[in-house]
Every structure is written in structure tokens, then in C-alpha cells.
Design an enzyme around this catalytic site. Structure first.
Site, PDB file in Angstrom:
ATOM      1  N   SER A  33       0.837  -1.208   0.000  1.00 61.06           N
ATOM      2  CA  SER A  33       0.000   0.000   0.000  1.00 61.06           C
ATOM      3  C   SER A  33       0.870   1.255   0.000  1.00 61.06           C
ATOM      4  CB  SER A  33      -0.871   0.039   1.263  1.00 61.06           C
ATOM      5  OG  SER A  33      -1.486  -1.202   1.434  1.00 61.06           O
ATOM      6  N   HIS A  65      -5.680   0.444  -5.981  1.00 64.13           N
ATOM      7  CA  HIS A  65      -4.508  -0.421  -6.211  1.00 64.13           C
ATOM      8  C   HIS A  65      -4.474  -0.781  -7.684  1.00 64.13           C
ATOM      9  CE1 HIS A  65      -2.860  -2.072  -2.275  1.00 64.13           C
ATOM     10  NE2 HIS A  65      -3.439  -0.923  -2.043  1.00 64.13           N
ATOM     11  N   HIS A  87      -5.002  -9.184  -0.259  1.00 61.32           N
ATOM     12  CA  HIS A  87      -4.865  -9.366   1.188  1.00 61.32           C
ATOM     13  C   HIS A  87      -5.839 -10.438   1.675  1.00 61.32           C
ATOM     14  CE1 HIS A  87      -3.284  -5.244   0.588  1.00 61.32           C
ATOM     15  NE2 HIS A  87      -2.560  -5.477   1.656  1.00 61.32           N
ATOM     16  N   TYR A  89      -7.762 -10.204   4.107  1.00 63.23           N
ATOM     17  CA  TYR A  89      -9.049  -9.635   4.548  1.00 63.23           C
ATOM     18  C   TYR A  89     -10.024  -9.465   3.375  1.00 63.23           C
ATOM     19  CZ  TYR A  89      -6.732  -5.190   3.244  1.00 63.23           C
ATOM     20  OH  TYR A  89      -6.026  -4.199   2.606  1.00 63.23           O
ATOM     21  N   GLU A  90      -9.561  -9.673   2.119  1.00 59.16           N
ATOM     22  CA  GLU A  90     -10.518  -9.556   1.002  1.00 59.16           C
ATOM     23  C   GLU A  90     -11.411 -10.787   0.914  1.00 59.16           C
ATOM     24  OE1 GLU A  90      -8.430  -8.275  -2.604  1.00 59.16           O
ATOM     25  OE2 GLU A  90      -6.946  -7.350  -1.279  1.00 59.16           O
ATOM     26  N   ALA A 117       3.150  -1.477   4.020  1.00 58.03           N
ATOM     27  CA  ALA A 117       2.949  -0.376   4.960  1.00 58.03           C
ATOM     28  C   ALA A 117       2.537  -1.041   6.266  1.00 58.03           C
ATOM     29  CB  ALA A 117       1.855   0.550   4.454  1.00 58.03           C
ATOM     30  N   MET A 205      -0.932  -6.541   7.788  1.00 57.83           N
ATOM     31  CA  MET A 205      -1.956  -7.484   7.345  1.00 57.83           C
ATOM     32  C   MET A 205      -1.527  -8.170   6.046  1.00 57.83           C
ATOM     33  SD  MET A 205      -5.270  -5.026   7.875  1.00 57.83           S
ATOM     34  CE  MET A 205      -5.397  -3.941   9.310  1.00 57.83           C
ATOM     35  N   SER A 206      -0.225  -8.282   5.852  1.00 57.74           N
ATOM     36  CA  SER A 206       0.227  -8.903   4.585  1.00 57.74           C
ATOM     37  C   SER A 206       1.552  -9.620   4.807  1.00 57.74           C
ATOM     38  CB  SER A 206       0.394  -7.801   3.522  1.00 57.74           C
ATOM     39  OG  SER A 206       1.544  -7.006   3.827  1.00 57.74           O
ATOM     40  N   ASN A 229       2.010   4.497  10.414  1.00 57.71           N
ATOM     41  CA  ASN A 229       1.309   5.006  11.596  1.00 57.71           C
ATOM     42  C   ASN A 229       1.960   4.387  12.818  1.00 57.71           C
ATOM     43  OD1 ASN A 229      -0.262   2.497  10.575  1.00 57.71           O
ATOM     44  ND2 ASN A 229      -0.702   2.593  12.769  1.00 57.71           N
ATOM     45  N   HIS A 241      -6.962   5.790   8.146  1.00 56.14           N
ATOM     46  CA  HIS A 241      -6.337   5.074   7.022  1.00 56.14           C
ATOM     47  C   HIS A 241      -5.844   6.025   5.938  1.00 56.14           C
ATOM     48  CE1 HIS A 241      -5.225   1.455   4.975  1.00 56.14           C
ATOM     49  NE2 HIS A 241      -5.867   1.813   3.877  1.00 56.14           N
TER      50      HIS A 241
HETATM   51  N1  LIG Z   1      -2.561  -4.695  11.633  1.00 55.36           N
HETATM   52  C1  LIG Z   1      -2.181  -3.461  11.270  1.00 55.36           C
HETATM   53  N2  LIG Z   1      -1.950  -3.237   9.959  1.00 55.36           N
HETATM   54  C2  LIG Z   1      -1.612  -1.994   9.603  1.00 55.36           C
HETATM   55  N3  LIG Z   1      -1.334  -1.511   8.368  1.00 55.36           N
HETATM   56  C3  LIG Z   1      -1.038  -0.225   8.561  1.00 55.36           C
HETATM   57  I1  LIG Z   1      -0.559   1.015   7.018  1.00 55.36           I
HETATM   58  N4  LIG Z   1      -1.083   0.166   9.825  1.00 55.36           N
HETATM   59  C4  LIG Z   1      -1.453  -0.952  10.524  1.00 55.36           C
HETATM   60  C5  LIG Z   1      -1.686  -1.189  11.903  1.00 55.36           C
HETATM   61  O1  LIG Z   1      -1.573  -0.320  12.779  1.00 55.36           O
HETATM   62  N5  LIG Z   1      -2.044  -2.481  12.219  1.00 55.36           N
END
Ligand SMILES: Nc1nc2[nH]c(I)nc2c(=O)[nH]1
Length: 265
Positions: A33, A65, A87, A89-90, A117, A205-206, A229, A241
Site C-alpha cells: 500500500s 490499487h 490481502h 481480509y478480502e 505499509a 496485514m500482509s 502510523n 487510514h
Molecule cells: N494490523 C495493522 N496493519 C496496519 N497496516 C497499517 I498502514 N497500519 C497498521 C496497523 O496499525 N495495524
């Protein structure tokens, strides 16, 4: 099922090699990302193909994307650059998450660079916009791309040689342990405290399922996270986000320059 996944990757690699001007590749880069500007910094693509023209790929479910694969000649290396990824989560299941990496390996790639990211769990030494080399991972997704008794050794999942090569280029680079969670929600402050205790320096998450698939296929892996972040509960601010993506874009140019130097080394 799992054999279908490997056959699907081979057929995607066959189409890729037929449709692209080149048919041998040295390295695959998966741009996470906000990393597409870093891909642009690698140089003009020699070729490009939308992923939806390849078996087994769907347009990534995250708007914005670009689902495409570029061929970029970087120094003496020919790179397959995957813009965007699928991902967990999709909700498409595990196999589509690693299909890109398996396709790259079926196309002959021996080195995979996974960028993402991530949230930073160590505000003591991390700030938003920092790149962090991944030294190891915690697979907390509850999934594994491999089915059956294939016991892959993950002792050196993230290549020590590639990490030291990149650190020679930029000695200021820190290393950290990346924890992958299923998402799509971010963590609670309590979960971040737990993850810090478990040794996670980055949360995302990847990446980890792609790393396992790459190691299963015998490829070396380099992973780089961009801290976009500071993780939940560590700054007293809510997570937004869009801010996260903006921070990733701002720093990704610098990462493109680093990736270019690493590939030219
Ligand atoms: N799990 C998780 N995935 C993320 N991806 C990003 I950009 N920031 C985060 C986060 O704070 N936690």
C-alpha cells in the site's frame, strides 16, 4: 486444491512469459500500500500487463490499487514489479494471497522483495515515514499457504545476506519483527500491548504468507516495512487510514531510491 494452486501459478507464469517481451526474470518486487511511487522511482517499465489478463489473478479488492505487473530493468537485473497485492481480509482465501509470489517463482525468479505499509509498535525509536527492514515475522493470521506435510524451514526466512547488503547501502536502516494479523480492523490498544510483549516491532496485514510461499519455493526474501502510523494506543490519536496512506506515499519515493540501489548492488 493445493496442487491446483501450483498448477495455476505455472499457467500464469506461462502466459506472463508469452505476453511479455522478456521471458526470464531475476527478482520480483511486491509493492505494498502506498508503494507505487517507489515503483515509479525504479525507472520506466520496459513492459506492463494488467493482472486480470493472467490466470488466477483478480483486480485487487482495495480501490486505488493498480493491479498490474511491470517489467523494469534495474542495473543488470530484470525485475517483475507487482503493483498491489491481494490481502487475506478480502476474503478470497489464502491461495490468491500468495498467487503472485508463486507465479513469480514459476517464472524463474529466485529473489523476492516484499514491501508493505505497517504500524509501528516502538515509538521509542520509530517515527511515521521510517523504513524498517524485516528481520523475522510472527504469523498471527491463523493461516498457512502450504497444505500437507511440507515442513518448510523458516530459520532464515528473511535473507541475512540481502539484509546486510541493504544495510551496507543505508546503515541507518533499523530492523524489526513484523507481526501479521488477519485484519481488516486495526488492533485495540490492549492487542498492541500484547504484540509488543510478544516481540513485534511492526504490525500489518500482509507479507508473511508470501514469505512462507517464497521460502517453500526456495527463493530468498527481503522484506521492508514503511511505518505509516504508530500503532493503536501508543499516541493517544485514533488511526486514520487516509493519513496512513499519505505518509506511505510521502516516504515511498525515498524507498524507490533505496530499492534501486539494492538491485544495482
Ligand atoms: N494490523 C495493522 N496493519 C496496519 N497496516 C497499517 I498502514 N497500519 C497498521 C496497523 O496499525 N495495524
Amino acid at each position: 486444491m493445493s496442487n491446483d494452486a501450483y498448477e495455476l501459478a505455472r499457467s500464469a507464469a506461462d502466459v506472463l512469459k508469452r505476453r511479455l517481451t522478456a521471458d526470464s526474470f531475476d527478482v520480483a518486487l511486491v509493492m505494498g500500500s502506498g508503494w507505487v511511487p517507489a515503483a515509479d522511482a525504479l525507472g520506466a517499465p520496459a513492459d506492463e500487463i494488467p493482472v486480470t489478463e493472467l490466470p488466477g489473478f483478480a483486480e485487487p479488492g482495495v480501490p486505488g490499487h493498480a493491479g498490474a505487473i511491470r517489467v523494469v530493468e534495474v542495473g543488470t537485473k530484470r525485475a517483475l514489479v507487482f503493483l498491489g497485492r491481494t490481502h487475506l481480509y478480502e476474503g478470497r482465501g489464502v491461495q490468491p494471497v500468495v498467487h503472485g509470489v508463486r507465479t513469480a517463482l514459476a517464472a524463474g525468479v529466485k529473489t523476492v522483495v516484499l514491501t508493505n505499509a505497517a504500524g509501528g509498535t516502538r515509538p521509542e525509536w520509530q517515527k511515521v515515514g521510517d523504513p524498517v527492514l524485516i528481520s523475522d515475522h510472527l504469523n498471527l493470521t491463523g493461516h498457512n499457504p502450504i497444505t500437507g506435510p511440507t515442513f518448510v524451514d523458516l530459520t532464515e526466512a528473511y535473507s541475512p545476506a540481502l539484509r546486510s547488503l541493504v544495510k551496507d547501502i543505508d546503515p541507518s536502516l533499523a530492523e524489526g519483527v513484523y507481526a501479521a494479523l488477519p485484519g481488516p480492523s486495526y488492533e485495540t490498544p490492549a492487542e498492541i500491548r500484547m504484540l509488543r510483549t510478544l516481540g513485534a516491532d511492526l504490525v500489518g496485514m500482509s507479507t508473511v504468507l508470501e514469505t512462507i510461499a517464497a521460502r517453500e519455493g526456495g527463493a530468498d526474501v527481503l522484506g521492508i516495512s514503511l511505518v505509516t502510523n504508530i500503532a493503536a494506543g501508543l499516541t493517544g490519536e485514533p488511526l486514520d487510514h487516509l493519513e496512513v496512506l499519505a505518509a506511505g506515499r510521502a516516504a515511498a519515493e525515498r524507498m524507490g531510491a533505496l530499492l534501486g540501489k539494492a538491485l544495482r548492488a
